[in-house]
Design an enzyme around this catalytic site. Structure first.
Site, short mmCIF file in Angstrom:
data_model
loop_
_atom_site.label_atom_id
_atom_site.label_comp_id
_atom_site.label_asym_id
_atom_site.label_seq_id
_atom_site.Cartn_x
_atom_site.Cartn_y
_atom_site.Cartn_z
N ASP A 177 -9.82 4.26 10.87
CA ASP A 177 -9.01 3.12 11.53
C ASP A 177 -9.44 2.80 13.03
O ASP A 177 -8.43 2.51 13.94
CB ASP A 177 -7.40 3.24 11.49
CG ASP A 177 -6.94 2.57 10.10
OD1 ASP A 177 -7.36 1.79 9.67
OD2 ASP A 177 -6.22 3.60 9.34
N TRP B 254 0.72 -1.20 -0.03
CA TRP B 254 -0.10 -0.02 -0.02
C TRP B 254 0.80 1.13 0.20
O TRP B 254 1.86 1.39 0.76
CB TRP B 254 -1.04 0.02 1.18
CG TRP B 254 -1.60 1.33 1.18
CD1 TRP B 254 -2.70 1.87 0.77
CD2 TRP B 254 -1.19 2.57 2.24
NE1 TRP B 254 -2.94 3.18 1.09
CE2 TRP B 254 -1.95 3.35 1.97
CE3 TRP B 254 -0.21 2.52 3.11
CZ2 TRP B 254 -2.03 4.86 2.60
CZ3 TRP B 254 -0.05 3.85 3.88
CH2 TRP B 254 -0.71 4.92 3.56
N ASP C 58 -6.53 -4.39 10.91
CA ASP C 58 -5.94 -3.14 10.57
C ASP C 58 -6.63 -1.92 11.17
O ASP C 58 -7.45 -1.35 10.70
CB ASP C 58 -5.38 -2.91 9.08
CG ASP C 58 -4.71 -1.55 8.74
OD1 ASP C 58 -4.16 -1.14 9.65
OD2 ASP C 58 -4.40 -1.49 7.73
N ASP D 32 -11.28 7.02 6.66
CA ASP D 32 -10.48 5.84 7.08
C ASP D 32 -9.96 6.31 8.15
O ASP D 32 -8.63 6.58 8.19
CB ASP D 32 -9.47 5.78 5.87
CG ASP D 32 -8.37 4.62 6.14
OD1 ASP D 32 -9.04 3.54 6.99
OD2 ASP D 32 -7.37 4.64 5.76
N GLU E 111 -3.19 -2.85 -2.10
CA GLU E 111 -4.40 -2.34 -1.42
C GLU E 111 -4.64 -1.02 -1.91
O GLU E 111 -3.58 -0.22 -2.13
CB GLU E 111 -3.98 -2.38 0.13
CG GLU E 111 -4.84 -1.72 1.01
CD GLU E 111 -4.50 -1.62 2.53
OE1 GLU E 111 -5.39 -1.04 3.45
OE2 GLU E 111 -3.46 -2.18 2.83
#
Length: 416
Positions: free
Chosen positions: A294, A183, A324, A292, A224
Site C-alpha cells: 500500500d 474485504w 487505497d 501488498d 475484494e
C-alpha cells in the site's frame, strides 16, 4: 512563455495526432475518485481499538497524524483543496463518530454514528463510500465471515448488514450512490487442512448479508480479493477466484485492488476481461512494492496502463475508481494529494492518446507503426495540458502546491 501559451502549443501538437485536448480536459473534470480517509490517521479510526491487525501494516512515524474526527476532516479538506475536480470520501466502519462517548460494538453501529460524515459531505456537495471493518477487533483474530464458531460468524454477519444500512443512509442523504466494499483478512499462516470449508462459510455469510434486502439503486456492493497478508501467507479464503466467482454469480460488482495479486500479475490486463461480463467494476488504486504494501500511488507504468484500459474501452462510466494506501513515513496530506493527482495524470495521459488510431493499427496488423506511434506519443507535452486542467480548476498544476503543504505542516500539524 506563459502557461496559456504553452497550452496552446501543446494543443496544436496533439491536434496533429487527431487529439482534442479541450475534450480530454472536459472528460477528466467529470471523473470523481473516492479518496480513502484512512491515509490521514494510519488506519486507526475512532474506536480506540489499538493495534492494527488483519495482515496489514502502516510504517513510519511522521508527525501530524489526525487524532480526532475534526482533525481528519480538516486534513481531508486541505487535500481536496490541492486536487482538481470534485471527489468522494471513502470511509471505513471503524471511523464512526460517537458524540455521547459510548462506543458500540461493530454489530451495533448505526447510521446516526456517521451523521457527521454525512454533514461533512453534504456541505461540500460530495458523495461517500463505505467499508465494513473486518480487522483490528478481538473477534477477528481467528477469522470473521469464515469463522467456524457460529456465534462469532453471526457477529460479523450482523456487522455487514449494519454497514449496508449505513451505506443506504449515505446514498439517500448525499444524493450519490454509495459503494460498499467487503474485504476480509481471513486465512492461515501455514498450509491449511481444509481450504473449501472456510470458503463455503464465507459464501454463506455473504449470502446472508446480501439477503438482508437493500436498495440496489443506492448501494453498489463489491467484494475484494487478496492473495496473502502478514500472518496469512499460505491461504486466504477470499482469493481472486473466489471473489470474482461470487461477484459474477450474485450480480454484484467485482473490485480489484492492484496490490492484491501475485507480483507477476497486473490488474491492467484484467480490466477488459471483467468489463466483458460485468456492467460495472471497481478499482482500488494502490502501489504494491514486492507485496501488498500500500505505497502511495505514483504516475508509474501500471497506474498509467490501468487508466489506459479504462479510457480506451470507453469505461469511465463503468469503472468506479478509488484510492487505497497508507504511508506514515511522509506528510500524510501530501500522500493523499500525490496519489490522487497521479491517478488523474494517468487518466489525462490516457485521454490524450490516439486510441482509435492505435486500435486500427493493431486490427490491421501494422505492428511496426503501432510500436512507433506508442513510443512517439510518450513525448507529447502532457504536462502542459495537465497545467491547463489544473488552472481551469483554480489549482496549481506544478510543484507550487507543495508550499501550501509546508505552511499547513508548520501552522496546523506541528501543533498536534
Amino acid at each position: 512563455m506563459t502557461q496559456k501559451e504553452l497550452y496552446q502549443i501543446a494543443k496544436e501538437r496533439y491536434a496533429q495526432y487527431g487529439i482534442d485536448t479541450d475534450a480530454a480536459i472536459d472528460a477528466l473534470s467529470k471523473v470523481s475518485i473516492s479518496m480513502h480517509c484512512w491515509q490521514g490517521d494510519d488506519v486507526k479510526g475512532f474506536e480506540n481499538s489499538g493495534e492494527l491487525t488483519g495482515g496489514i501494516q502502516t510504517t513510519g512515524n511522521y508527525p501530524g497524524a489526525a487524532y480526532t474526527p475534526e482533525q481528519l476532516m480538516q486534513d481531508i479538506d486541505k487535500a481536496f483543496s490541492l486536487i482538481p475536480g470534485k471527489h468522494k470520501v471513502n470511509v471505513h466502519a471503524c471511523y464512526g463518530i460517537y458524540t455521547d462517548g459510548t462506543i458500540p460494538d461493530r454489530d451495533a453501529i448505526r447510521p446516526e454514528h456517521f451523521e457527521p460524515w454525512v454533514r461533512f459531505a453534504k456541505e461540500r456537495g460530495i458523495g461517500l463510500d463505505f467499508n465494513p471493518t473486518y480487522f483490528s477487533h478481538p473477534l477477528a483474530e481467528n477469522g470473521t465471515l469464515t469463522n467456524p464458531n457460529e456465534e462469532i460468524r453471526d457477529f460479523w454477519i450482523r456487522h455487514g448488514i449494519a454497514c449496508i444500512r449505513i451505506s443506504e443512509y449515505f446514498a439517500r442523504e448525499t444524493g450519490f450512490p454509495c459503494l460498499m466494499n467487503i474485504w476480509i483478512p481471513d486465512g492461515f499462516k501455514d498450509v491449511p487442512a481444509d481450504r473449501m470449508g472456510p470458503r463455503m462459510r464465507y459464501m454463506d455469510s455473504l449470502d446472508r448479508i446480501l439477503g438482508c434486502g437493500y436498495d440496489k439503486t443506492l448501494v453498489n456492493v463489491t467484494i475484494e480479493s487478496k492473495v496473502f497478508g502478514i500472518g496469512v501467507e499460505s491461504y486466504t479464503a477470499g482469493s481472486a477466484e473466489f471473489a470474482l466467482s461470487y461477484a459474477t454469480s450474485r450480480g454484484i460488482v467485482p473490485l480489484m485492488d492492484n496490490g492484491h495479486y501475485h507480483p507477476t500479475e497486473v490488474v491492467s490486463d484484467k480490466i477488459s476481461a471483467l468489463l466483458c461480463f460485468n456492467p460495472k467494476i471497481a478499482l482500488h488504486v494502490t502501489r504494491g512494492v514486492r507485496w501488498d504494501s500500500d505505497h502511495v500511488v505514483r504516475y508509474d507504468d501500471e497506474t498509467l496502463e490501468m487508466m489506459k484500459e479504462v479510457v480506451r474501452n470507453d469505461a469511465l462510466d463503468r469503472v468506479i475508481l478509488a484510492t487505497d494506501y497508507f504511508d506514515a513515513s511522509i506528510n500524510r496530506i501530501a500522500a493523499w494529494v500525490i496519489g490522487m493527482r497521479s491517478v488523474q495524470k494517468s487518466l489525462l495521459s490516457s485521454l490524450l492518446s490516439p486510441n482509435k488510431k492505435l486500435k486500427e493499427l493493431q486490427d490491421t496488423l501494422q505492428f511496426t507503426e503501432l510500436m512507433m506511434l506508442q513510443e512517439e506519443i510518450k513525448f507529447l507535452p502532457v504536462g502542459d495540458v495537465w497545467n491547463e486542467f489544473c488552472a481551469r480548476a483554480g489549482i496549481a498544476g506544478d510543484a507550487a502546491w507543495f508550499e501550501e503543504i509546508r505552511e499547513y505542516e508548520q501552522t496546523v500539524l506541528a501543533e498536534r
